[in-house]
Scaffold this motif. Structure first.
Motif, short mmCIF file in Angstrom:
data_model
loop_
_atom_site.label_atom_id
_atom_site.label_comp_id
_atom_site.label_asym_id
_atom_site.label_seq_id
_atom_site.Cartn_x
_atom_site.Cartn_y
_atom_site.Cartn_z
N SER A 296 0.84 -1.19 0.00
CA SER A 296 0.00 0.00 0.00
C SER A 296 0.88 1.25 0.00
CB SER A 296 -0.92 0.01 1.22
OG SER A 296 -0.16 -0.02 2.41
N LYS A 297 0.29 2.36 -0.48
CA LYS A 297 1.01 3.63 -0.56
C LYS A 297 0.40 4.62 0.43
CE LYS A 297 0.14 4.30 -4.88
NZ LYS A 297 0.14 4.94 -6.23
N ASP B 214 -2.90 6.11 -0.65
CA ASP B 214 -4.08 5.26 -0.81
C ASP B 214 -5.27 5.83 -0.04
OD1 ASP B 214 -2.89 3.48 -2.49
OD2 ASP B 214 -2.63 1.89 -1.00
N SER C 153 -9.18 1.99 -1.40
CA SER C 153 -7.97 1.29 -1.87
C SER C 153 -7.34 0.49 -0.75
CB SER C 153 -6.95 2.30 -2.42
OG SER C 153 -7.36 2.77 -3.67
N ASN D 273 -9.62 -2.46 -2.33
CA ASN D 273 -8.93 -2.65 -3.61
C ASN D 273 -7.60 -3.37 -3.48
OD1 ASN D 273 -11.10 -1.29 -4.61
ND2 ASN D 273 -10.00 0.55 -5.22
N ARG D 274 -6.80 -3.02 -2.46
CA ARG D 274 -5.49 -3.67 -2.29
C ARG D 274 -5.63 -5.16 -1.97
NH1 ARG D 274 -1.49 -0.99 -4.76
NH2 ARG D 274 -1.46 1.20 -4.13
N SER E 247 -6.14 -6.50 -5.57
CA SER E 247 -5.01 -6.33 -6.49
C SER E 247 -3.80 -7.16 -6.08
CB SER E 247 -4.62 -4.85 -6.60
OG SER E 247 -4.15 -4.35 -5.36
N ASP F 246 -6.64 -1.46 -10.66
CA ASP F 246 -5.82 -0.32 -11.05
C ASP F 246 -4.50 -0.25 -10.28
OD1 ASP F 246 -5.55 2.16 -12.58
OD2 ASP F 246 -5.71 3.16 -10.64
N GLY F 247 -4.44 -0.90 -9.12
CA GLY F 247 -3.20 -0.87 -8.34
C GLY F 247 -2.16 -1.88 -8.81
N CYS F 248 -2.56 -2.80 -9.68
CA CYS F 248 -1.64 -3.88 -10.08
C CYS F 248 -0.41 -3.36 -10.81
CB CYS F 248 -2.36 -4.90 -10.96
SG CYS F 248 -3.63 -5.86 -10.10
N GLU G 206 2.00 -2.00 -8.30
CA GLU G 206 2.55 -3.08 -7.48
C GLU G 206 3.62 -3.86 -8.24
OE1 GLU G 206 -1.68 -3.63 -5.10
OE2 GLU G 206 -0.93 -5.24 -6.38
N ASP H 71 -10.55 6.51 -5.45
CA ASP H 71 -11.14 5.20 -5.16
C ASP H 71 -12.53 5.33 -4.55
OD1 ASP H 71 -9.63 6.40 -3.07
OD2 ASP H 71 -9.79 4.59 -1.89
#
Length: 422
Positions: free
Chosen positions: A224-225, A228, A232, A236-237, A240, A290-292, A295, A367
């Motif tokens: 994770s960022k 986020d 997310s 979402n995470r 992903s 979208d996070g893939c 990552e 998100d």
């Protein structure tokens, strides 16, 4: 500067036909994680892998063709003796590590490569019984071994050495059949030839499937960022990070960014024809994926400014298209035209002001906006007009977010000026 990765062990505790260094860890062979990180320090052509398994050698030649390979014909004599096979390729100082260890990015970034014959040690250890312990005195390590009762830190399996280590290996190899690295460094420690640096980053020695699972869990939890949003982070995470390991090595991050952007046209078309439910579901699904791309870039260390700009730009295009198309079935309504202007302006300005000010309201991040699109699609099953109301709500809250950004930035600037005046 060079680096040596010892990869000639049998890995019997892991089991399976695949050599342990090739066991997949979050979509990449275990050894690849070390190679990717070390080549940023020394360059691929300055990495030496000591191996005994042909399948491993074939993998290295295909994946990292500039790496130097050293064949160990006597792997049963343990890892200390294994290092001896790299001697002819060593020029001066080198980083030494094991193929079956995983090190986090912050561990690697904290290495001080100033003076050789140094062990990198840690207060943390996943398995104290199996770990090699070190006893220190001042700047020196005075003893090292698995059976130490009195110790200060744990050996992480990462060292900074020079050619001075090889006479110790040669001497021990004449005295005994089994030569472990702990024996070699123990001999150096007795002569006060081994210093240490305490490292805080995460590391793990992977000998079993359960330890491989722990390493994968660490990677997944740290993808994770800071930017986020809540959706997310908590939804979402979770999705992903299950998909990303399946994509690593099969697709490049920027290519995936383009594919996901093209996929975003599909829910837009569905919205334009009034299929709000399907369009909303697909919008959230694409948002989860979208996070893939990011990552993959972080895991493979292929992050670039171009990738970041491309991702952000295409996100704005995709969002604008989805929002615009969601209003098309209501184009005859004045309310829809006002809402369209309000929503498009709000979603663009919230991103723009967040970039300019560095402030980011968590209640209306991208998100969150895309999740609201899905909620609107679900509500449209009751009455289609609820989709329009949802988009209007997104627009209003986005403008509240813009105001929040400006207010937060003004307060920050005022505080900065007051501190400067003091």
């Amino acid at each position: 500067m060079q680096a040596v990765i010892l990869a000639a062990g049998f890995g019997s505790r892991m089991g399976g036909a695949l050599p342990k260094p090739l066991k997949p860890l979050f979509g990449l062979p275990l050894i690849d994680h070390n190679i990717i990180k070390l080549r940023e320090i020394v360059g691929e052509e300055n990495i030496i892998v000591v191996y005994s398994n042909k399948a491993l050698a074939d993998h290295i030649k295909e994946r990292f063709p500039r790496i130097q390979l050293a064949f160990n014909s006597r792997p049963e004599r343990e890892n200390g003796y294994s290092l001896l096979f790299s001697e002819g390729l060593i020029k001066d100082n080198f980083i030494l590590t094991m193929a079956d260890h995983y090190f986090s990015d912050d561990f690697i970034s904290n290495l001080r490569l100033d003076s050789p014959n140094k062990a990198f040690v840690s207060r943390f250890c996943d398995d104290r019984d199996e770990a090699t312990k070190v006893k220190t005195e001042g700047i020196y390590i005075t003893d090292i071994g698995k059976t130490l009762k009195d110790y200060d830190y744990f050996d992480t399996g990462m060292f900074f050495c020079n050619k001075d280590i090889f006479p110790y290996i040669e001497k021990l190899s004449k005295e005994r059949e089994i030569v472990k690295l702990s024996d070699v460094f123990g001999a150096m420690a007795k002569e006060k030839k081994l210093t240490y640096q305490l490292i805080e980053g995460y590391w793990i020695d992977i000998d079993t499937q359960s330890e491989l699972t722990k390493a994968e869990r660490f990677i997944r939890n740290n993808l994770s960022k800071p930017t986020d949003g809540p959706v997310s982070k908590y939804i979402n995470r979770k999705i992903s990070t299950l998909i990303t390991p399946l994509l690593i090595g099969r697709i490049k991050p920027n290519t995936l960014t383009l594919i996901l952007s093209v996929m975003g046209i599909i829910p837009s078309i569905l919205m334009a024809y009034g299929h709000f439910f399907l369009g909303g579901i697909l919008t959230q699904l694409i948002s989860s994926l979208d996070g893939c791309d990011g990552e993959i870039a972080r895991i493979t260390h292929t992050k670039s400014r171009l990738g970041g700009v491309l991702d952000s730009t295409l996100d704005r295009y995709s969002d604008s298209l989805i929002f615009f198309c969601s209003f098309m079935p209501f184009s005859g309504l004045l309310e829809a035209k006002i809402a369209l202007l309000l929503t498009l302006a709000g979603t663009i300005l919230i991103s723009y002001t967040s970039h300019l000010t560095g402030c980011r309201p968590r209640f209306i991040t991208r998100d969150v906006r895309l999740l609201l699109v899905m909620i609107g699609g679900i509500l449209s099953l009751i009455r289609p007009i609820y989709m329009l109301h949802t988009m209007l709500f997104i627009g209003i809250v986005s403008h509240i977010g813009v105001f929040f950004n400006l207010l937060s930035f003004a307060k920050k600037e005022k505080t900065t000026k007051q501190n400067f005046a003091l």
